[in-house]
Scaffold this active site. Structure first.
Site, PDB file in Angstrom:
ATOM      1  N   TYR A  46       0.874  -1.197   0.076  1.00 56.14           N
ATOM      2  CA  TYR A  46      -0.071  -0.145  -0.022  1.00 56.14           C
ATOM      3  C   TYR A  46       0.908   1.271   0.001  1.00 56.14           C
ATOM      4  O   TYR A  46       2.131   1.223   0.334  1.00 56.14           O
ATOM      5  CB  TYR A  46      -0.988   0.091   1.193  1.00 56.14           C
ATOM      6  CG  TYR A  46      -0.314   0.385   2.358  1.00 56.14           C
ATOM      7  CD1 TYR A  46       0.189  -0.670   3.403  1.00 56.14           C
ATOM      8  CD2 TYR A  46      -0.209   1.668   2.850  1.00 56.14           C
ATOM      9  CE1 TYR A  46       0.874  -0.145   4.330  1.00 56.14           C
ATOM     10  CE2 TYR A  46       0.135   1.992   4.226  1.00 56.14           C
ATOM     11  CZ  TYR A  46       0.905   0.932   4.829  1.00 56.14           C
ATOM     12  OH  TYR A  46       1.558   1.292   6.110  1.00 56.14           O
ATOM     13  N   CYS A  47       0.114   2.160  -0.357  1.00 56.00           N
ATOM     14  CA  CYS A  47       1.214   3.555  -0.297  1.00 56.00           C
ATOM     15  C   CYS A  47       0.167   4.699   0.172  1.00 56.00           C
ATOM     16  O   CYS A  47      -0.485   4.634   1.157  1.00 56.00           O
ATOM     17  CB  CYS A  47       1.672   3.699  -1.772  1.00 56.00           C
ATOM     18  SG  CYS A  47       0.433   3.650  -3.162  1.00 56.00           S
ATOM     19  N   ARG A  48       0.259   5.888  -0.706  1.00 49.82           N
ATOM     20  CA  ARG A  48      -0.582   6.947   0.037  1.00 49.82           C
ATOM     21  C   ARG A  48      -1.912   6.946   0.040  1.00 49.82           C
ATOM     22  O   ARG A  48      -2.804   7.565   0.947  1.00 49.82           O
ATOM     23  CB  ARG A  48       0.010   8.273  -0.728  1.00 49.82           C
ATOM     24  CG  ARG A  48       1.286   8.521  -0.590  1.00 49.82           C
ATOM     25  CD  ARG A  48       1.916   9.331  -1.390  1.00 49.82           C
ATOM     26  NE  ARG A  48       3.396   9.805  -1.137  1.00 49.82           N
ATOM     27  CZ  ARG A  48       4.412  10.200  -2.049  1.00 49.82           C
ATOM     28  NH1 ARG A  48       4.075  10.633  -3.201  1.00 49.82           N
ATOM     29  NH2 ARG A  48       5.639  10.294  -1.453  1.00 49.82           N
TER      30      ARG A  48
END
Lengths: 217, 217
Positions: free
Chosen positions: A175-177
């Site tokens: 996952y990221c932002r």
DNA sequence: ATGGTCCTCCAATCATCTTTGGAATACTGT
DNA sequence: ACAGTATTCCAAAGATGATTGGAGGACCAT
């Protein structure tokens, strides 16, 4: 009271917030700020804007009270004025994505559509049952500012070098932002190319935090 | 994929929705449309806009897919594309009201601040306990399109003539379109001036519906 | 004080949006 | 077909917003 001028004045005031959201550049700045505070210089570089242009856009956001500033020596840090602003920003993106076919095609052009996504609930399930390892592929300082409990920080830059350290017999969920951040897509592509089973969280840390799910620091 | 042009294109697409919300006139049109469908002519008259000006603003909203149209003979009815649009609109107003002091003063200039408000929960309480009569002071056709269960339609225009028909030994709670609708404020002032105990719902039908509370037709 | 860094303000140019009246389109009723 | 109604399209003018470089202000280190 109740007259036309007062009504026009009221709606023109509402429109100040709308106007602040009426530029792709400013939305990009808000996207960056949704991850935490940033200096003008860092924002200008990230969004690839001229310094004065970035400053002008930030002034616009500031006049709409969507962002606030903090001075530290010669630097000025901008941050979102509150989670309500982040909520408004994500809702705008969601509505745009649901309503405008062009947004969907622009999204696919930017992010690709070749990676499989899981919801927040599915991620939690997989972690609880030990089926998956969750990696946070944002830069290390964003991980440090708050992350999904149990996630391991593996910035996208380092992912190729750290493949050996990731379990080969488990799914990996990256996952990221947020829902429109490219990092998790690239991580999944890289992992898949190396024969791993990899998925991405459908959105990211921003939506996680706004959903009031637990955040580790 | 993942390059600057694609990212800029994506955020410029998001900005199309922002731009649609960047005018007080258009927000006023959305406010009207949040109550139900309207013809161009009716919208222009309500918002006190020239017909072609109103049409141009409606085209802007339509190109952002925030509204959709339906033709009936020579008339064209506009309506919101969905509740997500109404939700975005109300969130924008809430953020503006919470963040911008000028919104608060413009609101007080338009609505006044001399009437007492109750929340949706308090309204439900008062109705269940029989302490209050709820009146819907919107025009009759808006009442017909959906109203709070148990409410009585008393359009503001008729209120003065229908005072005798309202119980004198109960509180009266008036509501109208939404948090920035002037009708309930004026109703409470009129009732109070006639010695009744009157309150208004803090918001209105729009927020009631979006909160997924029951709606009678 | 001085020079350096980081950011904002200013002014000019260019681009985009708003408003308007008049013409064009789409439909209805006769 | 024709007149009438409702709306959109078009073009021109004015208003507002974006971008840029250069000057100026605030702060820090020496």
């Amino acid at each position: 009271m109740g007259d036309r001028d007062a009504k026009t004045a009221l709606f023109d005031q509402f429109a100040r917030v709308g106007k602040a959201l009426a530029s792709g550049k400013r939305l990009e700045l808000l996207d960056l700020l949704a991850q935490g505070e940033r200096t003008v210089d860092a924002l200008a570089k990230s969004a690839e804007l001229g310094l004065t242009t970035a400053s002008a856009h930030l002034q616009t956001l500031k006049q709409a009270n969507l962002v606030v500033t903090r001075r530290e020596g010669t630097k000025i840090f901008y941050r979102l004025a509150g989670d309500d602003v982040a909520q408004l920003f994500t809702l705008l993106r969601t509505v745009a994505d649901d309503r405008l076919p062009d947004v969907r095609s622009a999204r696919e052009a930017y992010l690709g559509d070749d990676t499989e996504a899981v919801s927040r609930a599915e991620l939690l399930d997989r972690v609880r049952s030990g089926r998956a390892t969750v990696i946070d592929v944002r830069p290390a300082e964003e991980f440090a500012a708050g992350h999904i409990p149990g996630a391991v920080s593996v910035p996208l830059d380092e992912l190729a070098d750290r493949l050996a350290g990731l379990p080969a017999d488990q799914e990996i969920v990256a996952y990221c932002r947020g829902a429109y951040c490219v990092l998790s897509h690239e991580a999944v592509r890289l992992l898949t190319a190396h024969g791993r089973t990899a998925l991405r969280l459908a959105d990211g840390m921003l939506e996680w935090r706004l959903a009031e799910l637990p955040v580790a620091v």
